[in-house]
Motif scaffolding. Structure first.
Motif, short mmCIF file in Angstrom:
data_model
loop_
_atom_site.label_atom_id
_atom_site.label_comp_id
_atom_site.label_asym_id
_atom_site.label_seq_id
_atom_site.Cartn_x
_atom_site.Cartn_y
_atom_site.Cartn_z
N TRP A 21 0.83 -1.21 0.00
CA TRP A 21 0.00 0.00 0.00
C TRP A 21 0.87 1.26 0.00
O TRP A 21 0.57 2.25 -0.70
CB TRP A 21 -0.93 0.03 1.22
N THR A 22 1.92 1.25 0.76
CA THR A 22 2.80 2.43 0.82
C THR A 22 3.43 2.71 -0.54
O THR A 22 3.45 3.84 -1.05
CB THR A 22 3.91 2.22 1.87
N THR A 23 3.95 1.65 -1.15
CA THR A 23 4.61 1.81 -2.47
C THR A 23 3.61 2.23 -3.53
O THR A 23 3.88 3.11 -4.37
CB THR A 23 5.29 0.49 -2.88
N ILE A 24 2.43 1.57 -3.52
CA ILE A 24 1.39 1.91 -4.52
C ILE A 24 0.95 3.36 -4.33
O ILE A 24 0.77 4.12 -5.33
CB ILE A 24 0.20 0.94 -4.38
N SER A 25 0.78 3.78 -3.11
CA SER A 25 0.35 5.18 -2.84
C SER A 25 1.39 6.15 -3.34
O SER A 25 1.07 7.20 -3.94
CB SER A 25 0.10 5.36 -1.34
N ASP A 26 2.67 5.88 -3.07
CA ASP A 26 3.74 6.79 -3.51
C ASP A 26 3.76 6.91 -5.03
O ASP A 26 3.93 8.01 -5.59
CB ASP A 26 5.10 6.28 -3.02
N LEU A 27 3.59 5.81 -5.74
CA LEU A 27 3.62 5.86 -7.21
C LEU A 27 2.40 6.60 -7.75
O LEU A 27 2.49 7.33 -8.74
CB LEU A 27 3.66 4.43 -7.77
N ARG A 28 1.25 6.43 -7.15
CA ARG A 28 0.06 7.10 -7.64
C ARG A 28 0.10 8.61 -7.38
O ARG A 28 -0.50 9.39 -8.15
CB ARG A 28 -1.18 6.49 -6.98
N LYS A 29 0.79 9.00 -6.33
CA LYS A 29 0.90 10.43 -6.04
C LYS A 29 1.67 11.17 -7.14
O LYS A 29 1.48 12.37 -7.34
CB LYS A 29 1.58 10.65 -4.70
N ARG A 30 2.51 10.47 -7.83
CA ARG A 30 3.32 11.11 -8.86
C ARG A 30 2.51 11.35 -10.14
O ARG A 30 2.96 12.06 -11.04
CB ARG A 30 4.53 10.24 -9.16
N GLY A 31 1.33 10.71 -10.20
CA GLY A 31 0.45 10.98 -11.34
C GLY A 31 1.08 10.61 -12.67
O GLY A 31 1.57 9.49 -12.84
N ASN A 32 1.08 11.62 -13.65
CA ASN A 32 1.59 11.37 -15.00
C ASN A 32 3.10 11.43 -15.08
O ASN A 32 3.67 11.25 -16.16
CB ASN A 32 0.98 12.36 -15.98
N ARG A 33 3.75 11.71 -13.98
CA ARG A 33 5.22 11.88 -14.03
C ARG A 33 5.95 10.55 -13.94
O ARG A 33 7.17 10.53 -13.97
CB ARG A 33 5.66 12.78 -12.88
N ILE A 34 5.20 9.43 -13.77
CA ILE A 34 5.91 8.15 -13.65
C ILE A 34 6.23 7.61 -15.03
O ILE A 34 5.51 7.89 -16.00
CB ILE A 34 5.06 7.12 -12.87
N SER B 167 4.40 -0.17 -15.19
CA SER B 167 4.37 -1.64 -15.20
C SER B 167 4.55 -2.20 -13.79
O SER B 167 3.86 -3.16 -13.38
CB SER B 167 5.45 -2.18 -16.13
N VAL B 168 5.49 -1.58 -13.03
CA VAL B 168 5.71 -2.03 -11.65
C VAL B 168 4.46 -1.81 -10.82
O VAL B 168 4.05 -2.64 -10.00
CB VAL B 168 6.92 -1.28 -11.03
N LEU B 169 3.78 -0.67 -11.03
CA LEU B 169 2.56 -0.35 -10.28
C LEU B 169 1.47 -1.40 -10.56
O LEU B 169 0.77 -1.85 -9.63
CB LEU B 169 2.06 1.03 -10.67
N GLU B 170 1.35 -1.76 -11.82
CA GLU B 170 0.35 -2.78 -12.15
C GLU B 170 0.64 -4.11 -11.45
O GLU B 170 -0.26 -4.77 -10.94
CB GLU B 170 0.32 -2.99 -13.67
N GLN B 171 1.92 -4.47 -11.42
CA GLN B 171 2.31 -5.71 -10.74
C GLN B 171 2.05 -5.63 -9.24
O GLN B 171 1.59 -6.60 -8.61
CB GLN B 171 3.80 -6.01 -11.00
N LEU B 172 2.33 -4.47 -8.66
CA LEU B 172 2.09 -4.28 -7.22
C LEU B 172 0.61 -4.38 -6.88
O LEU B 172 0.23 -4.93 -5.85
CB LEU B 172 2.66 -2.94 -6.77
N VAL B 173 -0.22 -3.85 -7.75
CA VAL B 173 -1.66 -3.92 -7.51
C VAL B 173 -2.14 -5.38 -7.56
O VAL B 173 -2.96 -5.81 -6.73
CB VAL B 173 -2.42 -3.06 -8.54
#
Length: 526
Positions: free
Chosen positions: A430-443, A449-455
């Motif tokens: 949850w912490t990692t997913i939240s951090d990546l989503r906060k960056r929005g379009n800047r990722i 791809s990593v975010l999708e795997q984490l979800v």
């Protein structure tokens, strides 16, 4: 010739005396001879004294009647009398009078026939008696008494033992000091010898009347299940291999495979249907599997023994090797010594000494007789652990879990630990997913791809958490119930680790008279 007055007086007296001494008449002499004949007959036939007396009286009456016919010739005749039981006929020949005719042997036989005396007549004996003359009482005919037969008889060659079930209620019903009370028997073995009844022989009295012999009683053969009448009806034999027992006063056999000696050389799994009796030892890494009870009358070493539907009894003890001695029974496991053995029982475990073993059972572990000692052993018992002593001076560690279904407390502990790991992993995800989503379009694309795997991983862990939660809820419900399980002993040597439901305790001190149990949320030692 001159005679004096004295001589004349003496002569007169003498003549008077001669007149008074009248010689006996033939009738009186006849009666006297009958009396003498009667005395002789009584001496010869002492069992019929009364019959002879009655006969003499009867004969005198006959003679009195004959005497009245003094003017007429009276033919000789035969008279008869029967004993009270009609087994003997006595005769007496009366002489002719007044020049009457003599009696012939043929006429005597005819008279007997007309009087109904027609059995037990010895022609030779009768002729001898006939030739001896008149006024004698003699045995003219003798019947044959019935001869009793012989009742049937059964001679039992085995002891009458009840239908002993290996499974018992508690340790008091098991005595390892005595041989197990089982009687193995081979097919064809003789259980009882049978002597059939022999009929008797009917008798017959002198009148030809049949005298039935007593009825004989047939042998009551205690034939039960899996037994048969053999050897021409003279034996009760075993129809199968098995264990002999009594049920409703009949010999029965539990069909069972029997191995007379040791069982230590067999390739593969020795597998049978039903019960198994092994007369010797089991060793050599052999695998045994039976659907019923298994009795090992010797010792057990390295082997794997499984009873899928019964109890295992090792009469002389289990002396195993770590990782090479296994016993699994649907009901109970019984042995005086259990050393270096892995034991799984659907019921209780009963022993006198348990060392360095692992035991899992739904019932109670008993070690109350003999040394009554348990040391260096791990036990998971759905019931209790009852013994005289726990541990030894070497300080071998023992672990006991009691009062709940085996593996239940252990599973609860394991699931709790896994739940903690799952929850920790979820928190990180949850912490990692939240951090990546906060960056929005800047990722970057790689970060997407990593975010999708984490979800995906988060969803899987969520599913696992739900499963663990459901399993823990079931276990919590089971462990929340009050348990009567306890650990009872007279002496406790450390170290002993205890688990009763979700409660744990470690005893590191020497204790006595322990009654370890859970009360509410605490474990009490005494």
């Amino acid at each position: 010739m001159k005679v004096s007055i004295f001589d004349r007086f003496v002569s007169t007296v003498t003549n008077e005396q001669e007149k008074n001494a009248f010689p006996p008449t033939p009738y009186r002499r006849l009666l006297s001879e009958l009396d003498m004949a009667g005395e002789d007959a009584k001496e010869e036939y002492p069992d019929d004294i009364q019959t002879v007396s009655d006969f003499v009286d009867f004969l005198k009456e006959v003679c009195k009647t004959r005497r009245k016919k003094t003017a007429e010739p009276v033919k000789a005749e035969a008279r008869f009398i029967l004993s009270a039981d009609r087994m003997r006929a006595y005769a007496c020949l009366l002489p002719p009078e007044n020049n009457g005719a003599e009696l012939t042997l043929e006429e005597l036989l005819d008279d007997m026939h007309y009087e109904g005396i027609n059995y037990g007549i010895s022609q030779e004996t009768l002729q001898q008696e006939f030739s001896r003359g008149y006024l004698r009482i003699f045995l003219a005919a003798q019947g044959t008494p019935p001869r009793a037969g012989q009742d049937g008889k059964v001679t039992e060659l085995f002891q009458r033992r009840g239908n002993r079930c290996l499974k018992v209620q508690d340790e008091t019903q098991v005595d390892f000091r005595q041989d197990i009370q089982l009687q193995p028997i081979r097919k064809g073995a003789v259980i009882c010898l049978i002597r059939p009844a022999k009929p008797g022989t009917d008798g017959m009295d002198v009148t030809g009347q049949t005298l039935p012999c007593p009825q004989t009683v047939s042998a009551q053969v205690p034939q039960g299940t899996n037994t048969a009448i053999g050897r021409g009806g003279q034996a009760l034999t075993a129809s199968v291999d098995g264990l002999l027992y009594m049920e409703q006063d009949r010999f029965c056999i539990h069909e069972q495979r029997i191995i007379d000696g040791d069982l230590n050389q067999f390739q593969g799994v020795f597998q049978i249907s039903g019960n198994l009796y092994i007369g010797g030892n089991v060793d050599g890494g052999i695998e045994i599997e039976a659907s019923g009870d298994i009795v090992i009358n010797g010792k057990m070493g390295q082997a794997r023994v499984t009873s899928k539907g019964g109890t295992i009894r090792v009469q002389q003890g289990i002396y195993g090797t770590s990782g090479k001695t296994f016993l699994s029974a649907a009901h109970q496991v019984q042995a005086p010594v259990m050393e270096w053995a892995d034991i799984d029982a659907g019921g209780s475990v009963i022993a006198e000494m348990i060392l360095n073993s692992t035991i899992c059972c739904t019932g109670t572990v008993y070690a109350m007789t003999g040394r009554g000692m348990i040391a260096g052993t791990q036990i998971q018992a759905g019931g209790s652990v009852l013994c005289q002593r726990i541990g030894n001076i070497a300080g071998d560690l023992s672990r006991f879990s009691v009062g709940y279904p085996p593996h239940c407390p252990e599973t609860w502990t394991r699931l709790k630990a896994e739940m903690a790991e799952v929850q920790s992993t979820l928190n990180k995800l949850w912490t990692t997913i939240s951090d990546l989503r906060k960056r929005g379009n800047r990722i970057s694309d790689m970060e997407k791809s990593v975010l999708e795997q984490l979800v995906i991983q988060r969803d899987l862990y969520n599913e696992r958490r739900e499963t663990l939660t459901a399993e823990l809820n079931v276990l919590d419900e089971m462990l929340a119930k009050k348990s009567n399980g306890r650990i009872q002993c007279q002496n406790l040597h450390p170290i002993l680790e205890i688990q009763i439901g979700r409660l744990t305790e470690k005893i590191t001190t020497l204790e006595e008279n322990c009654n370890i149990r859970a009360v509410e949320s605490r474990i009490f030692i005494k």
